[in-house]
Structure formats: structure tokens, C-alpha cells
Motif scaffolding. Structure first.
Motif, PDB file in Angstrom:
ATOM      1  N   GLY A 213       7.050  -0.284   3.123  1.00  0.00           N
ATOM      2  CA  GLY A 213       6.676   0.864   2.309  1.00  0.00           C
ATOM      3  C   GLY A 213       7.828   1.752   1.908  1.00  0.00           C
ATOM      4  N   THR A 218      13.891   5.704  -1.845  1.00  0.00           N
ATOM      5  CA  THR A 218      13.207   6.547  -0.866  1.00  0.00           C
ATOM      6  C   THR A 218      14.045   6.690   0.402  1.00  0.00           C
ATOM      7  OG1 THR A 218      11.066   5.807  -1.710  1.00  0.00           O
ATOM      8  CG2 THR A 218      11.079   6.878   0.434  1.00  0.00           C
ATOM      9  N   LEU A 274       4.009   9.133  -0.507  1.00  0.00           N
ATOM     10  CA  LEU A 274       4.065   8.000  -1.440  1.00  0.00           C
ATOM     11  C   LEU A 274       4.337   6.691  -0.703  1.00  0.00           C
ATOM     12  CD1 LEU A 274       6.031   9.642  -4.405  1.00  0.00           C
ATOM     13  CD2 LEU A 274       3.576   9.175  -4.251  1.00  0.00           C
ATOM     14  N   CYS A 275       5.164   6.752   0.355  1.00  0.00           N
ATOM     15  CA  CYS A 275       5.382   5.552   1.177  1.00  0.00           C
ATOM     16  C   CYS A 275       4.082   5.115   1.837  1.00  0.00           C
ATOM     17  CB  CYS A 275       6.431   5.836   2.250  1.00  0.00           C
ATOM     18  SG  CYS A 275       8.103   6.037   1.622  1.00  0.00           S
ATOM     19  N   LEU A 277       1.077   5.587   0.656  1.00  0.00           N
ATOM     20  CA  LEU A 277       0.241   4.963  -0.365  1.00  0.00           C
ATOM     21  C   LEU A 277       0.565   3.481  -0.498  1.00  0.00           C
ATOM     22  CD1 LEU A 277       0.114   7.561  -3.293  1.00  0.00           C
ATOM     23  CD2 LEU A 277      -1.835   6.630  -2.051  1.00  0.00           C
ATOM     24  N   THR A 278       1.848   3.161  -0.493  1.00  0.00           N
ATOM     25  CA  THR A 278       2.273   1.763  -0.599  1.00  0.00           C
ATOM     26  C   THR A 278       1.898   0.977   0.651  1.00  0.00           C
ATOM     27  OG1 THR A 278       4.131   2.411  -2.025  1.00  0.00           O
ATOM     28  CG2 THR A 278       4.256   0.254  -0.968  1.00  0.00           C
ATOM     29  N   ALA A 279       2.209   1.543   1.815  1.00  0.00           N
ATOM     30  CA  ALA A 279       1.966   0.834   3.069  1.00  0.00           C
ATOM     31  C   ALA A 279       0.481   0.620   3.343  1.00  0.00           C
ATOM     32  CB  ALA A 279       2.600   1.608   4.233  1.00  0.00           C
ATOM     33  N   SER A 280      -0.362   1.520   2.819  1.00  0.00           N
ATOM     34  CA  SER A 280      -1.808   1.410   3.087  1.00  0.00           C
ATOM     35  C   SER A 280      -2.420   0.161   2.457  1.00  0.00           C
ATOM     36  CB  SER A 280      -2.528   2.659   2.574  1.00  0.00           C
ATOM     37  OG  SER A 280      -2.466   2.729   1.153  1.00  0.00           O
ATOM     38  N   ARG A 281      -1.752  -0.387   1.441  1.00  0.00           N
ATOM     39  CA  ARG A 281      -2.284  -1.564   0.745  1.00  0.00           C
ATOM     40  C   ARG A 281      -1.779  -2.873   1.363  1.00  0.00           C
ATOM     41  NH1 ARG A 281      -0.200   1.598  -3.715  1.00  0.00           N
ATOM     42  NH2 ARG A 281      -1.851   2.914  -4.600  1.00  0.00           N
ATOM     43  N   MET A 282      -0.868  -2.754   2.324  1.00  0.00           N
ATOM     44  CA  MET A 282      -0.253  -3.955   2.895  1.00  0.00           C
ATOM     45  C   MET A 282      -1.108  -4.535   4.020  1.00  0.00           C
ATOM     46  SD  MET A 282       3.750  -2.803   3.087  1.00  0.00           S
ATOM     47  CE  MET A 282       4.707  -2.535   1.607  1.00  0.00           C
TER      48      MET A 282
END
Length: 337
Positions: A213, A218, A274-275, A277-282
Motif C-alpha cells: 500500500g 508516499t 490513502l495508503c 484505501l489501497t491496502a484495504s483492497r489487497m
């Protein structure tokens, strides 16, 4: 031992010198000093300190982090050997309330800041490394370019949908958009080049990128927004600085909703959100953590905030240990130790 309270303004500095004859006591010296916030004014301030018998390691200088106007005087006094403390203005505000201070002038503020330093003994400030300062300036410039690009895209869309659009006005807008796009490419190249030229930056960015993420930009942002936090010993301190620490509300039989403080670095808080948000989809431990919270009935935003705080704690551990993120790592049990 002396404490210098410094109220920093855009164009002027107001100073108040206190002598500490013994722990817990302080004696104001003179009526204070006002100088311009320029190189000449800084030299006048140093001369006044020496004339008063102060200066050097025996003098603790306390000031608020007023925009960027404190930086030059802080460096001047640091290079003169003084002990510098840069504190959050909110700390001074609440300290003033605790003393029932009613009036507010620049001279009163300088006196209050000096008294705060004499009583509270704030942490010592150390100047950041030059490469981190340059990287922070570049990343802030990048944020400005992205923000202006968004504004210009909205303007172009609005002008293009007028009943009678002006080709000349559209041309000006498109020229600004092209310039901003060019500057974005340039600043990205500068950021990447700066990271590659610094072994320490490159190492820290690589460590942070090992966390799912978190990307290169970042990672660089996290480094520059926490560059003065290297002395912190706990990830809870990082969370408080980012405004991601929980704020409970309970009194007697009343128990209110707990929320995050949002008192801290908004850039850092936004970056971790924002990180998250990305990691939640992994499909990994972080994504599973988020889905577990939502399955337990937690609102999605609450789950994202919890994941952002978890990512912050992992980033802190990775930088402190100097080891890449290991998803299979488990903290040793206290019983086993």
C-alpha cells in the motif's frame, strides 16, 4: 541557566529573557527586546543576549512553529550554541489558559512562551538534514502543482460547456495545463533523482516500499513529514503527531463516541489514509484486517482509519528496526521472554 521566550512574527521578533537561579524558579530580566525578523535583527538579538550574560549552551530558546518564519532565527541561535525548542502553538495556548492569562500582545506572548519553557522543559529541536529539507520542498511544490492542475481542469470543463465558449480563453487555460503537466514531470524527476543520490534516503524508501500500500512517492512523503521525529521511541507518538490517536469521551455515566484527534500533521494523516484505501483492497493481512472490521459491523471509514493507524505502526517499526516488512513476523510473547 537562562530561558529565552521568542514570539515569532513575519517581520518582528519579541524576546523575553528569564533567569533560572534554581529548578522550579525563574526571574524575568529587563523588559524584553524587539528586533526585526531579518539577518541583522538576529545578530542584534544575539548581541543583546551576550550583553545580558546569556547565550550558548546555558540558554534554552523556546518559540512557536509559526509557519516558516521561525526557521532562520532558530538556525542562527542553534549555530550560536543555544538549546532550541520549537513547540506547537496549541501547547502555548492551553498553557496560557492554565495560568488564567487574559490579555494578548506580542510582548505578553514572549513572556508566556518563556514561562512555558521554564516550567515544561520542552524537547530539544535539532535541524533536519539538507537532503530531507530539499525533498520536502520538492514534495510540497508537487502538491501545489497537482492542486493547481485540478483547478485548471475544472475551469477548462466549465468554459468548454458554455453556450458560447471562448476559444481564446480556452487556449489560455490549455496553455496553463500544459505548463503544469510539464512541471509535474520535472518535479517527479527531481524527487527520484534526489532519492537516488542519497544512500540513506534510498534505504529508507526501500524499507517503506516493502509495506503493501506504500509506494515511492508516499514513502518519500512519510520521511520528510517525520524527519524531526527520529528521537521518538513509540509508534503511539507518531500516531499522535499524525492526528490518528483515539480521543475517548467519557464522564460519569456518559460514554460518547470515540474519534481520532485530527490534531497534528494533516499531510501525514492523509497519506496514511490513502495508503489504507489501497491496502484495504489487497488479499493480504492488511486487507483481511479491514474486511474483518467491516464484517463486525464497523463503518467503512472507521475500519479505514484503524487500518491507517496499523500501517503507521508498521512503518514506524520498519524504520526503527531497519528491516523490511515481514508479513509472517509475530511479536514474541511476554511469557516466552
Amino acid at each position: 541557566m537562562f530561558v529565552l521566550g521568542l514570539d515569532v512574527g513575519k517581520s518582528e521578533l519579541y524576546a523575553r529573557l528569564l533567569q533560572i537561579p534554581e529548578p522550579g524558579k525563574f526571574v524575568p530580566l529587563g523588559t524584553g527586546k524587539s528586533v526585526s525578523n531579518t539577518a541583522k535583527g538576529h545578530e542584534q538579538l544575539l548581541a543583546w543576549l551576550r550583553k545580558s550574560g546569556a547565550g550558548g549552551e546555558g540558554t534554552s530558546v523556546v518559540m512557536e512553529s509559526t509557519s516558516v518564519y521561525w526557521e532562520r532565527v532558530a538556525m542562527t541561535l542553534y549555530e550560536a550554541g543555544c538549546r532550541i525548542s520549537v513547540v506547537n502553538a496549541a501547547q502555548i495556548k492551553f498553557f496560557a489558559k492554565s495560568t488564567l492569562r487574559r490579555g494578548k500582545t506580542d510582548k505578553l506572548d514572549a513572556d508566556l512562551i518563556g514561562r512555558f519553557g521554564a516550567v515544561m522543559h520542552p524537547a530539544r529541536w535539532m535541524p533536519p538534514e539538507a537532503d530531507l529539507v530539499e525533498l520536502r520542498a520538492l514534495l510540497h511544490a508537487r502538491d501545489n502543482i497537482v492542486e493547481l492542475s485540478t483547478v485548471e481542469a475544472g475551469r477548462h470543463h466549465a468554459m468548454d460547456h458554455r453556450y458560447q465558449p471562448s476559444s481564446k480563453a480556452l487556449g489560455f487555460c490549455e496553455a496553463r495545463q500544459a505548463l503544469l503537466a510539464q512541471q509535474l514531470v520535472e518535479v517527479n524527476d527531481k524527487v527520484n533523482a534526489l532519492v537516488l543520490t542519497s544512500v540513506r534516503l534510498q534505504t529508507d524508501v526501500t524499507l517503506l516500499r516493502s509495506i503493501p500500500g506504500i509506494g515511492s512517492l508516499t514513502a518519500a512523503l512519510l520521511l520528510v513529514e517525520t524527519m524531526h521525529l527520529s528521537e521518538m521511541e513509540s509508534s503511539n507518538q507518531w500516531a499522535a503527531y499524525a492526528g490518528l490517536s483515539p480521543v475517548p469521551r467519557q464522564s460519569g455515566n456518559f460514554t460518547g463516541r470515540t474519534h481520532i484527534s485530527k490534531i497534528g500533521n494533516a499531510r501525514l494523516r492523509r497519506a496514511f489514509y490513502l495508503c489504507a484505501l489501497t491496502a484495504s483492497r489487497m488479499k493480504n493481512g492488511f486487507g483481511n484486517f479491514y474486511r474483518h472490521l467491516t464484517s463486525q459491523g464497523k463503518p467503512k471509514k472507521v475500519a479505514l482509519i484503524a487500518l491507517a493507524r496499523k500501517l503507521l505502526r508498521v512503518a514506524f517499526a520498519v524504520l526503527k528496526s531497519g528491516q523490511k516488512f515481514n508479513p509472517d513476523y509475530r511479536r514474541p510473547s511476554p511469557m516466552a521472554a
